[in-house]
Design an enzyme around this catalytic site. Structure first.
Site, PDB file in Angstrom:
ATOM      1  N   ASP A 285       0.868  -1.165   0.000  1.00 47.16           N
ATOM      2  CA  ASP A 285       0.000   0.000   0.000  1.00 47.16           C
ATOM      3  C   ASP A 285       0.911   1.224   0.000  1.00 47.16           C
ATOM      4  O   ASP A 285       2.067   1.156   0.414  1.00 47.16           O
ATOM      5  CB  ASP A 285      -0.921  -0.009   1.222  1.00 47.16           C
ATOM      6  CG  ASP A 285      -2.189   0.798   1.007  1.00 47.16           C
ATOM      7  OD1 ASP A 285      -2.201   1.663   0.105  1.00 47.16           O
ATOM      8  OD2 ASP A 285      -3.161   0.583   1.738  1.00 47.16           O
ATOM      9  N   TRP A 286       0.373   2.336  -0.456  1.00 47.30           N
ATOM     10  CA  TRP A 286       1.199   3.532  -0.676  1.00 47.30           C
ATOM     11  C   TRP A 286       1.794   4.035   0.639  1.00 47.30           C
ATOM     12  O   TRP A 286       1.063   4.403   1.562  1.00 47.30           O
ATOM     13  CB  TRP A 286       0.368   4.599  -1.355  1.00 47.30           C
ATOM     14  CG  TRP A 286       0.376   4.522  -2.856  1.00 47.30           C
ATOM     15  CD1 TRP A 286       0.592   5.561  -3.703  1.00 47.30           C
ATOM     16  CD2 TRP A 286       0.201   3.370  -3.699  1.00 47.30           C
ATOM     17  NE1 TRP A 286       0.566   5.127  -5.026  1.00 47.30           N
ATOM     18  CE2 TRP A 286       0.335   3.793  -5.048  1.00 47.30           C
ATOM     19  CE3 TRP A 286      -0.027   2.020  -3.451  1.00 47.30           C
ATOM     20  CZ2 TRP A 286       0.223   2.921  -6.132  1.00 47.30           C
ATOM     21  CZ3 TRP A 286      -0.138   1.150  -4.528  1.00 47.30           C
ATOM     22  CH2 TRP A 286      -0.014   1.597  -5.835  1.00 47.30           C
TER      23      TRP A 286
END
Length: 867
Positions: A285-286
């Site tokens: 995930d970012w």
């Protein structure tokens, strides 16, 4: 040996003080399994052959580019890997999101995942995925950051439950796998997220919640989950999506048993890649990656977005360094690259790229011309970055509407108030009340990822939102239909009771009162809700508005639009509340869908994908306090008892149960029949298929000097992530590296007992029983109805289980007095439980109750299976 593999097992009753999950530990599992070794279809085999051949031609720096993001706002997409110009390969484009192409124009605003789940319509689930996939393909995006089957919905107030499909693993598994198939059948890659146990927004990221003045927060929240719940609840839908061939998985921000999701070797190496046979790649995930060597060895394959919130990231040049100095073995980088390219070929992205080209949109503005590198616009060249390609089709719009209208749930309909008929009901005037009926003053697209709530609710906020091309407004649609029937219309969209409100509510033959409850991603607060909802109450004084209308008028239809369960107790039993409709975020056709159901253009057929409780305390709470040590712990003491399973287990009466929904017609189930579909039902899984031999790619490490930035190289800006290092001082080994406990580089020779194929042991997916039941529409309207199948497992002290669990659903459309036969297939895994001692699935001896009916608490037919 066993104790090192098992995660602490939770108590199976209620939430307890002094949990057995306190500071749970996630055991190590190494090495990261090489991809392409499990028994799979020919398409995966061919994709792996092509991927190995391709990667064998790459240099170290090209492999690094393939597996590393270039940085935030450095390309057109929300995330992109580096380029490989030598093979005319631009970076892989990752783009939100789960309900349509985010941050661009001329796309369809599909209903949310929870709304697709509410339809209980398998065909629509697939077609919605297909519509989304077609539009991503048309925009030139490669990887769709969706579908979401995490969160599971264990927490009713969780901020992002609307992105997923409902609070049941079977429902999420069916919806998730069909969505993956629909997306990938159109030449783009799906990304299953968020892996795993990502059930609340509070404390998912330290930097995020420190901005909300949680200055004592030291680490991300740890979701502490027992082994059985991990398999039977949280990993279940991911197994189904892997079985359907999903190309990528996104690891989550939170810790799981006190190990970060993107460097948790037990979850990524053991469960995802070994036990579930996942052959695609894991992407962070970012900003979810918080280490280099640890994350890569634990099974992370691609790091996104590349930088770490404005500072250099953990891959890119760092990955070059790690491989060159031997802290990360070269074969691990090769496998990262091979997994990425195998998934790329598997979904046909090479063919899509030939036809469509790269991305033709720009995530950072809707301008035609803008900075090529938005991260540093002052030094960036300006070019055409947005071609404004219109990817909307008749198909996508039809599916968006059908999903919205089939998801509407009729909760209450006293005296056949609905559908409204102005002639037979002698309606001359109606009033529309409540802010949720109206258009927001700022238009359909609230600035900052739909992070406001000033009108009709069609989507939650955050990265799962979308730019609507238009938004049908309930008040407009209802007014139009009313005028067609010569009915006068008045309205009041205020949020407080006033003399004018009273006048409007009192002088009509019927009031249609709208209310909402919203939530979203944790990076943004709306109405003081930090992603997660503060409570289950209606927003904008909704309860008071509804109650006041009921005091002033004897005929009130309430329409509740919500991201999840809400508390209805202040007014639901009021005799002047004659009908209640419930809808989750319905996308661009929200108003039209609601109007069509109210006026009888569509017979409601939606079902609740979660339980609506009578008391907020009946829901599993959000963890909102930071402990003294700064390391929040979220113990999932409910174990396998989530949502309706918990209500059934504790014998608590909900207001409306999971699967509930009324129709304008009357329906009858009859004639249940259960028959075996296999003659050799075993209580244990057979041995898993043999693993293919590990592959190898010849070493081609360069000289250290070749890893340094070329002389006179021009960097586009200081934040762009490159594979080159600034100097070669760290490119050679210097002492020993402190590898984690249990670290090994020796590949396993055999599969785990529950593994061996995509989604696990292939025997899990074998049909073993068929259940049939008749369903009759007794009229008076044509409509659709959902037949639901639940299993009651044998009870024992060793394997306590919920009284019933969803194991099938079918939706059919019938004319009045028409009968059809519903058929449900029960697979081996549908009868199995996870045995924490053998670390595999098993089928118990005993009596299995087979229920078929209308909801989790209205099961008209019952039979049994004796094993």
């Amino acid at each position: 040996m066993l104790s090192s593999l098992l995660i602490a097992i939770a108590a199976f009753a209620t939430i307890v003080v002094g949990s057995s999950l306190d500071h749970a530990w996630s055991p190590p599992y190494y090495p990261s399994p090489l991809g392409g070794r499990v028994k799979s279809d020919d398409k995966w085999k061919e994709s792996y052959e092509r991927a190995r051949d391709f990667v064998a031609q790459l240099t170290l720096l090209e492999k690094v580019n393939l597996t590393s993001g270039i940085g935030t706002e450095q390309g057109r997409c929300v995330g992109q890997t580096g380029e490989i110009p030598r093979f005319n390969m631009s970076g892989i484009c990752f783009q939100d999101g789960p309900l349509g192409v985010r941050a661009t124009d001329f796309v369809t605003g599909f209903p949310a995942g929870i709304t697709a789940g509410s339809t209980f319509n398998k065909d629509l689930m697939y077609k919605r995925g297909a519509g989304i996939g077609q539009e991503f393909r048309g925009k030139g995006a490669d990887v769709i950051l969706g579908p979401a089957t995490g969160p599971m919905g264990t927490k009713a107030l969780g901020g992002r439950i609307w992105e997923a499909f409902g609070s049941d693993p079977y429902l999420q598994g069916v919806a998730g796998s069909l969505t993956v198939e629909g997306m990938q059948d159109h030449g783009v890659m799906a990304n299953a997220k968020h892996f795993i146990a990502n059930e609340q927004e509070h404390f998912r990221r330290v930097s995020e919640y420190r901005k909300y003045n949680f200055t004592d927060l030291e680490s991300e929240i740890s979701s502490n989950v027992d082994d059985r719940a991990m398999h039977e609840i949280y990993a279940w839908p991911f197994a189904e999506m892997i079985h359907s061939g999903v190309g990528s998985i996104m690891c989550s921000y939170n810790k799981i048993n006190n190990s970060l999701g993107c460097q948790n070797s037990y979850l990524l190496n053991k469960i995802a890649k070994d036990e579930l046979g996942f052959d695609g790649f894991v992407v962070s995930d970012w900003y979810g990656q918080k280490s280099g060597v640890a994350a890569v060895l634990a099974g992370l394959d691609v790091g996104m977005p590349g930088d770490d919130e404005g500072v250099p990231g953990f891959l890119g040049a760092n990955l070059t360094t790690m491989v060159m100095n031997g802290t990360v073995p070269e074969w691990r980088l090769n496998d990262m690259a091979v997994r990425t390219m195998a998934a790329y070929y598997y979904v046909g992205l090479d063919k899509t790229r030939e036809k469509i080209g790269g991305p033709n949109f720009y995530s950072w503005s809707l301008n035609t011309t803008d900075a090529v590198y938005h991260a540093d616009p002052e030094s960036s060249p300006y070019e055409v970055v947005n071609e404004h390609v219109d990817v909307q089709t008749d198909f996508s719009q039809e599916i968006a509407y059908k999903t919205a209208v089939e998801a509407l749930v009729l909760l209450k309909n006293n005296n056949k108030t609905l559908p409204l008929n102005s002639k037979s009901q002698k309606i001359k005037k109606l009033s529309i009340l409540g802010k949720a009926a109206a258009a927001a003053p700022v238009g359909p697209n609230c600035p900052s990822t739909q992070g406001c709530s000033d009108g009709v609710l069609a989507v939650g906020w955050g990265s799962g939102s979308i730019e609507f091309p238009f938004l049908s407004i309930p008040a407009d649609e209802i007014s139009r239909r009313a005028r067609e029937n010569h009915v006068s219309v008045d309205w009041n969209f205020g949020t407080t009771v006033s003399d004018q409100f009273d006048k409007t509510a009192t002088t009509s033959d019927v009031n249609i009162v709208f209310a909402l409850s919203d939530s979203g991603e944790g990076f943004q607060a709306v109405e003081d809700n930090l992603g997660d909802r503060n409570n289950a109450s209606l927003w904008h004084n909704g309860d008071a508005i509804i109650k006041r209308a009921a005091e002033k008028n004897s005929n009130n239809i309430v329409v509740v639009t919500s991201v999840g369960p809400v508390n209805l107790e202040r007014w639901i039993d009021h005799p002047n509340i004659t009908a209640v409709l419930f809808t989750t975020p319905g996308g661009q056709y929200t108003g039209q869908a609601i109007s069509d159901v109210i006026f009888g253009g569509y017979n409601p057929s939606g079902r609740l994908p979660f339980t609506i409780a009578k008391k907020d305390d009946d829901y599993v709470p959000i963890v909102k306090d930071v402990p003294e040590d700064g390391h929040p712990q979220d113990n999932f003491d409910e174990g396998i008892y989530i949502d309706y399973r918990l209500f059934d287990h504790l014998n608590k009466t909900p207001r409306y149960e999971f699967g509930y929904g009324l129709s304008y017609s009357n329906w009858e189930f009859s004639n249940i029949e259960v028959s075996p579909a296999s003659d050799d039902l075993s209580q244990s899984l057979p041995a898993p298929p043999s693993l293919a031999q590990p592959y190898s790619i010849d070493s081609n490490l360069p000289e250290p000097s070749e890893c340094v930035f070329p002389k006179d190289f021009h960097r586009v800006n200081d934040l762009y992530e490159y594979p080159w290092v600034k100097d070669q001082s760290k490119l050679t080994a210097n002492g020993s590296y402190p590898y984690p406990e249990g670290y090994s580089t020796v590949q396993h020779d055999t599969s785990l007992p529950a593994g061996g194929g995509p989604g696990g042991n292939p025997a899990l997916y074998k049909n073993v029983y068929k259940v049939k039941a008749d369903l009759t529409n007794q009229g008076p309207y044509k409509g659709a109805y959902v037949g639901q199948l639940y299993l009651g497992f044998p009870q024992s002290d060793k394997y306590p289980s919920p009284p019933k669990q969803l194991r099938g659903f079918e939706k059919v459309e019938l004319t009045p007095n028409e009968t059809t036969c519903l058929e449900f297939d029960l697979r081996w895994k549908d009868l199995a439980i996870w045995d924490v001692y053998s670390q595999s699935w098993t089928i118990q001896s005993g009596c299995y109750k087979v229920y078929v009916g209308s909801s989790s608490r209205n099961l008209e037919l019952v039979s049994q299976i004796n094993i």
